[in-house]
Design an enzyme around this catalytic site. Structure first.
Site, short mmCIF file in Angstrom:
data_model
loop_
_atom_site.label_atom_id
_atom_site.label_comp_id
_atom_site.label_asym_id
_atom_site.label_seq_id
_atom_site.Cartn_x
_atom_site.Cartn_y
_atom_site.Cartn_z
N ARG A 72 0.81 -1.22 0.00
CA ARG A 72 0.00 0.00 0.00
C ARG A 72 0.84 1.27 0.00
O ARG A 72 0.35 2.33 -0.37
CB ARG A 72 -1.01 -0.03 1.14
CG ARG A 72 -2.07 -1.12 0.86
CD ARG A 72 -3.20 -1.12 1.81
NE ARG A 72 -2.79 -1.63 3.11
CZ ARG A 72 -3.62 -1.87 4.10
NH1 ARG A 72 -4.91 -1.64 3.95
NH2 ARG A 72 -3.18 -2.33 5.25
N GLU A 109 6.14 -10.78 13.15
CA GLU A 109 5.54 -11.38 14.33
C GLU A 109 5.46 -12.90 14.18
O GLU A 109 5.69 -13.65 15.12
CB GLU A 109 4.14 -10.79 14.54
CG GLU A 109 3.53 -11.17 15.86
CD GLU A 109 2.24 -10.43 16.14
OE1 GLU A 109 1.61 -10.78 17.14
OE2 GLU A 109 1.87 -9.54 15.36
#
Length: 185
Positions: A72, A109
């Site tokens: 994005r 993560e």
């Protein structure tokens, strides 16, 4: 000028970003920016607000290049670059760029990722603004800053639509100047 543009951009985000519960997995609230992108006034407001991160105190551009991070960041960075009279350079996931690249791998993560930048994309000494949509752990922005520095260029700041204040992105970015239009607690 800067504070006015930031306030208008923040208002547009507050009005247009949608919360999508349990996406991509249960317990996660996804921040959907596509309504911002489809609203001409909202998009203009956030681009103007992000652009302020590339201006000096007098309102003159302080960057030569705007780097957008996949994916994005590719949408937001080019209009910011145009507004600043700067070039645009993409940072891509591994294997997507056609010429010789610099690469940086980093931990996510849940796993790891590699980002790449064309070796000749940035001139030594170029002043660079990093642009993306969301700042979470700071890993992508940190890896992108490392790529920029590998080229001998200087990161003057990071500009994002949203930062997730409850995640440790500040630790990853250290003293890099960050402009975030909206902080999510």
């Amino acid at each position: 000028m800067r504070s006015g543009a930031l306030e208008v951009g923040r208002e547009a985000l507050s009005r247009l970003v949608l919360d999508i519960p349990d996406h991509p997995e249960p317990g996660v609230v996804f921040k959907d920016i596509t309504p911002v992108l489809s609203d001409p006034d909202g998009l203009a407001a956030v681009v103007a607000a992000l652009t302020t991160a590339g201006l000096d105190e007098a309102g003159a551009p302080r960057v030569d290049v705007v780097v957008g991070m996949e994916a994005r960041g590719f949408i937001l960075a080019p209009p910011v670059a145009l507004a600043l009279g700067a070039g645009f350079v993409p940072v891509r996931k591994a294997g997507k760029l056609p010429r010789e690249t610099h690469a940086v791998s980093y931990d996510l993560e849940y796993g790891s990722a590699t980002l790449e930048l064309h070796r000749d994309a940035l001139a030594p000494g170029a002043r660079v603004l990093l642009v993306d949509d969301v700042l979470a752990t700071g890993g992508t922005a940190r890896a992108t800053a490392e790529l920029v520095q590998t080229c001998g260029a200087e990161v003057v700041g990071v500009a994002v639509l949203l930062d997730l204040a409850f995640l440790p992105w500040r630790r990853a970015l250290g003293d890099i100047d960050v402009t975030s239009l909206l902080s999510i607690e």
